[in-house]
Design a protein around this motif. Structure first.
Motif, PDB file in Angstrom:
ATOM      1  N   GLY A 196       0.807  -1.209   0.000  1.00 25.67           N
ATOM      2  CA  GLY A 196       0.000   0.000   0.000  1.00 25.67           C
ATOM      3  C   GLY A 196       0.843   1.264   0.000  1.00 25.67           C
ATOM      4  O   GLY A 196       2.084   1.227   0.016  1.00 25.67           O
ATOM      5  N   LEU A 197       0.150   2.411   0.020  1.00 23.71           N
ATOM      6  CA  LEU A 197       0.843   3.699  -0.045  1.00 23.71           C
ATOM      7  C   LEU A 197       1.816   3.893   1.106  1.00 23.71           C
ATOM      8  O   LEU A 197       2.874   4.509   0.956  1.00 23.71           O
ATOM      9  CB  LEU A 197      -0.186   4.835  -0.070  1.00 23.71           C
ATOM     10  CG  LEU A 197      -1.079   4.891  -1.327  1.00 23.71           C
ATOM     11  CD1 LEU A 197      -2.111   5.992  -1.188  1.00 23.71           C
ATOM     12  CD2 LEU A 197      -0.224   5.111  -2.574  1.00 23.71           C
ATOM     13  N   TYR A 250      -4.040   0.539  -5.782  1.00 23.65           N
ATOM     14  CA  TYR A 250      -5.433   0.598  -6.220  1.00 23.65           C
ATOM     15  C   TYR A 250      -5.516   0.606  -7.741  1.00 23.65           C
ATOM     16  O   TYR A 250      -4.631   1.124  -8.429  1.00 23.65           O
ATOM     17  CB  TYR A 250      -6.123   1.838  -5.641  1.00 23.65           C
ATOM     18  CG  TYR A 250      -6.232   1.785  -4.135  1.00 23.65           C
ATOM     19  CD1 TYR A 250      -7.212   1.020  -3.522  1.00 23.65           C
ATOM     20  CD2 TYR A 250      -5.318   2.461  -3.338  1.00 23.65           C
ATOM     21  CE1 TYR A 250      -7.302   0.941  -2.142  1.00 23.65           C
ATOM     22  CE2 TYR A 250      -5.398   2.392  -1.951  1.00 23.65           C
ATOM     23  CZ  TYR A 250      -6.395   1.627  -1.363  1.00 23.65           C
ATOM     24  OH  TYR A 250      -6.476   1.552   0.007  1.00 23.65           O
ATOM     25  N   GLY A 251      -6.590   0.033  -8.253  1.00 23.30           N
ATOM     26  CA  GLY A 251      -6.777  -0.063  -9.695  1.00 23.30           C
ATOM     27  C   GLY A 251      -6.440  -1.458 -10.197  1.00 23.30           C
ATOM     28  O   GLY A 251      -6.465  -2.445  -9.451  1.00 23.30           O
ATOM     29  N   LEU A 252      -6.116  -1.546 -11.472  1.00 22.37           N
ATOM     30  CA  LEU A 252      -5.859  -2.850 -12.090  1.00 22.37           C
ATOM     31  C   LEU A 252      -4.678  -3.556 -11.447  1.00 22.37           C
ATOM     32  O   LEU A 252      -4.709  -4.774 -11.240  1.00 22.37           O
ATOM     33  CB  LEU A 252      -5.603  -2.650 -13.589  1.00 22.37           C
ATOM     34  CG  LEU A 252      -5.300  -3.917 -14.393  1.00 22.37           C
ATOM     35  CD1 LEU A 252      -6.448  -4.907 -14.319  1.00 22.37           C
ATOM     36  CD2 LEU A 252      -4.981  -3.563 -15.842  1.00 22.37           C
ATOM     37  N   THR A 269     -12.779  -3.468  -2.933  1.00 24.64           N
ATOM     38  CA  THR A 269     -11.863  -2.749  -2.041  1.00 24.64           C
ATOM     39  C   THR A 269     -10.664  -2.153  -2.768  1.00 24.64           C
ATOM     40  O   THR A 269     -10.161  -1.103  -2.375  1.00 24.64           O
ATOM     41  CB  THR A 269     -11.351  -3.689  -0.936  1.00 24.64           C
ATOM     42  OG1 THR A 269     -10.820  -4.887  -1.536  1.00 24.64           O
ATOM     43  CG2 THR A 269     -12.456  -4.063   0.020  1.00 24.64           C
ATOM     44  N   LEU A 270     -10.189  -2.794  -3.829  1.00 21.54           N
ATOM     45  CA  LEU A 270      -8.978  -2.346  -4.507  1.00 21.54           C
ATOM     46  C   LEU A 270      -9.230  -1.735  -5.879  1.00 21.54           C
ATOM     47  O   LEU A 270      -8.285  -1.275  -6.527  1.00 21.54           O
ATOM     48  CB  LEU A 270      -7.985  -3.511  -4.650  1.00 21.54           C
ATOM     49  CG  LEU A 270      -7.445  -4.116  -3.356  1.00 21.54           C
ATOM     50  CD1 LEU A 270      -6.520  -5.275  -3.654  1.00 21.54           C
ATOM     51  CD2 LEU A 270      -6.722  -3.057  -2.530  1.00 21.54           C
ATOM     52  N   GLY A 271     -10.485  -1.760  -6.348  1.00 23.99           N
ATOM     53  CA  GLY A 271     -10.776  -1.238  -7.672  1.00 23.99           C
ATOM     54  C   GLY A 271     -10.448   0.234  -7.817  1.00 23.99           C
ATOM     55  O   GLY A 271      -9.864   0.670  -8.806  1.00 23.99           O
ATOM     56  N   TYR A 287     -12.554   0.678 -12.874  1.00 24.48           N
ATOM     57  CA  TYR A 287     -12.137  -0.692 -12.564  1.00 24.48           C
ATOM     58  C   TYR A 287     -13.276  -1.443 -11.873  1.00 24.48           C
ATOM     59  O   TYR A 287     -13.083  -2.054 -10.820  1.00 24.48           O
ATOM     60  CB  TYR A 287     -10.889  -0.680 -11.688  1.00 24.48           C
ATOM     61  CG  TYR A 287      -9.743   0.075 -12.303  1.00 24.48           C
ATOM     62  CD1 TYR A 287      -9.085  -0.413 -13.424  1.00 24.48           C
ATOM     63  CD2 TYR A 287      -9.326   1.298 -11.779  1.00 24.48           C
ATOM     64  CE1 TYR A 287      -8.032   0.281 -14.001  1.00 24.48           C
ATOM     65  CE2 TYR A 287      -8.276   1.998 -12.347  1.00 24.48           C
ATOM     66  CZ  TYR A 287      -7.640   1.488 -13.459  1.00 24.48           C
ATOM     67  OH  TYR A 287      -6.607   2.180 -14.030  1.00 24.48           O
ATOM     68  N   THR A 288     -14.462  -1.402 -12.481  1.00 26.55           N
ATOM     69  CA  THR A 288     -15.639  -2.064 -11.926  1.00 26.55           C
ATOM     70  C   THR A 288     -15.944  -3.326 -12.725  1.00 26.55           C
ATOM     71  O   THR A 288     -15.876  -3.316 -13.953  1.00 26.55           O
ATOM     72  CB  THR A 288     -16.861  -1.126 -11.966  1.00 26.55           C
ATOM     73  OG1 THR A 288     -16.594   0.024 -11.174  1.00 26.55           O
ATOM     74  CG2 THR A 288     -18.097  -1.818 -11.422  1.00 26.55           C
TER      75      THR A 288
END
Length: 531
Positions: free
Chosen positions: A116-117, A137-139, A216-218, A223-224
């Motif tokens: 994570g960040l 986060y994202g793909l 949670t991570l989309g 990113y749905t």
């Protein structure tokens, strides 16, 4: 045929058929509710929507990428495990198995702590002068989380395929001086090919129907996936028609994937005596890459778990009284749901199997298979689709205990395919071995269960119950729809804590979930050793 039909146990057949009819009614109710709501929807508008096609494309794209990564790296790690013997090999295999029963949100919390960040990786990069932190986060985060669950699964499946190669074939290859790449292509690759398509199809289905990871991570609408879009339409927009239409599309795609999976797994059995005294010693370069792959696999699986342990223990002294109250309350609900779901799963599975084995033994094999398919069909029906149908039927119901029963039933259905596969060989073998003897001695009912069935069934029953309870503990799908302030669970509480950036509170919640699932995993491992 009539004589065989008369020998069927009326009680067992009635019990099994009642469970099968109840499950069919549940499935048909969900499908009917979805079709009824979707009938009022604007199908033309849905298919003309660019966002709808973006959701479909992204759902398929992320599942395809996750599958390619997991299978390719799984082949490498399985090959390394096959050739390398080291002290912690058994522990590494157990860690790979643990990810199967690990709750999704617990793994997500551990991955956030590492990647994570403000995770370990970014802090290390910043120490060496990296200015811009990497985002999970994202793909990239979705692929990372899918890889965390599916890489150990692919590794174990491919490792089992390699282990099934008879030692005589390695001996013959050594006599013929078949080495290096030729050994892989001529001997090992054919065994791996048998497992490749079933494994890839299974992983693709798991990633396509992924819910908690994408939620949670989309990181946003870009990113749905279909499952998340259904959940958002129900909970945020309360657009029942749109949710139903998306669920119908999801059902059709998953049914097709399930059918493909069934086709691929019909001819994947392997045989042989797995003794590897004649395994050739890999060359130095290959040994280096093998060890590198195994170190990477061990760190990839163990680091998030270690992060959960460290953060959970360090947060013990900083939690408020209200947080302890929330965790204790969620733990009680989770344990109650897990126990109820486990008992319901075992009860339904045993009822179906008792009837199916009777039909199979007396010549009604096709009917027995159809009965078993009713219990296995949940693999083709994503739980969010079933839960959506129940939500539409019970949305006016406000009784906490009724909703508790619905969530427990949904969790039980998720675990049924695993329970059926664990219990079926034992129950069918008992029928084949002892049915004629029990008939000649007049042993029926509870006496037969006590004297004949129990000795062989107690360990598989305990293992199936542990699997069902572990899967129920970590399930987030049903509780996401039916949960409330009066009905919660540890995964739901952890999701709320992650959403409000309460990392300290989430650390202890994740630790409690991890310890509970690890305890159940130890029960499963003990049964696997003694069976």
């Amino acid at each position: 045929m009539k004589g065989a039909f008369r020998q069927l146990s009326a009680t067992q057949c009635l019990l099994g058929s009642s469970v099968a009819l109840a499950l069919l009614a549940l499935y048909l109710n969900s499908a009917g509710q979805l079709l009824a709501q979707a009938g009022f929807g604007d199908w033309r508008g849905l298919f003309r929507s660019s966002y709808f096609w973006h959701i479909i494309q992204f759902s398929l794209f992320q599942a395809l990428l996750s599958t390619l990564l997991s299978t390719a790296l799984g082949l490498v790690c399985a090959h390394a495990l096959h050739y390398q013997q080291f002290l912690g090999k058994g522990l590494l295999l157990k860690l790979c198995s643990l990810t199967f029963v690990l709750p999704t949100l617990v793994a997500v919390f551990g991955l956030l702590g590492v990647y994570g960040l403000s995770g370990w990786l970014n802090r290390t990069l910043m120490f060496f002068g990296q200015g811009e932190p990497l985002s999970i986060y994202g793909l990239s985060g979705i692929l990372l989380a899918h890889l965390y669950f599916n890489l150990p699964l692919a590794t174990k499946l491919f490792y089992s395929a390699l282990q099934s190669i008879p030692s005589e074939q390695y001996k013959l290859a050594a006599q013929l001086n078949i080495r290096r790449l030729n050994l892989f292509t001529l001997l090992e690759l054919p065994y791996l090919k048998k497992q490749l398509l079933p494994t890839a199809t299974l992983i693709f289905m798991l990633c396509f129907t992924s819910f908690a990871i994408v939620l949670t991570l989309g990181g946003g609408p870009k990113y749905t996936t279909l499952e998340v879009a259904i959940y958002q339409a129900l909970t945020f927009d309360f657009d029942l028609a749109r949710a139903a239409m998306l669920a119908v599309v999801q059902l059709l795609i998953c049914s097709l994937l399930f059918r493909l999976s069934h086709v691929f797994t019909t001819h994947t059995s392997t045989s042989g005596t797995p003794s590897h005294a004649f395994l050739p010693t890999p060359e130095r370069t290959l040994r280096f890459f093998h060890r590198l792959a195994l170190c990477a696999l061990a760190l990839f699986v163990a680091l998030p778990l270690g992060n959960i342990l460290m953060q959970g223990i360090s947060s013990l002294n900083t939690l408020s009284t209200s947080t302890w109250t929330d965790i204790w309350r969620a733990t009680q609900y989770s344990l109650a749901l897990a126990c109820c779901a486990g008992m319901m799963c075992i009860g339904m599975s045993v009822a179906l199997l008792l009837c199916a084995r009777q039909l199979h033994f007396y010549g009604f094999a096709k009917s027995a298979r159809e009965l078993m398919n009713i219990g296995m069909v949940i693999l083709a029906l994503p739980m969010l689709v079933i839960a959506t149908g129940l939500y539409l039927a019970l949305r006016d119901l406000d009784s906490t205990w009724w909703l508790f029963g619905v969530v427990a039933l949904c969790n039980a259905l998720v675990a049924m395919p695993f329970a059926l596969r664990i219990l079926q060989p034992v129950l069918y073998d008992n029928m084949q071995r002892y049915q004629r003897l029990c008939q000649s001695l007049g042993i029926t009912g509870f006496s037969r269960f006590e004297w004949v069935e129990w000795n062989t069934l107690k360990q598989p029953l305990r293992s199936a119950l542990a699997y069902a309870c572990a899967l129920s503990l970590g399930d987030f799908t049903a509780i996401a729809l039916f949960g409330s302030q009066d009905l919660t669970s540890l995964p739901r509480l952890l999701y709320q804590q992650l959403g409000h950036y309460r990392t300290g509170d989430g650390a202890l919640t994740a630790l409690v979930l991890l310890l509970l699932c690890a305890a159940l995993f130890l029960v499963i491992e003990k049964d696997d050793k003694t069976s």
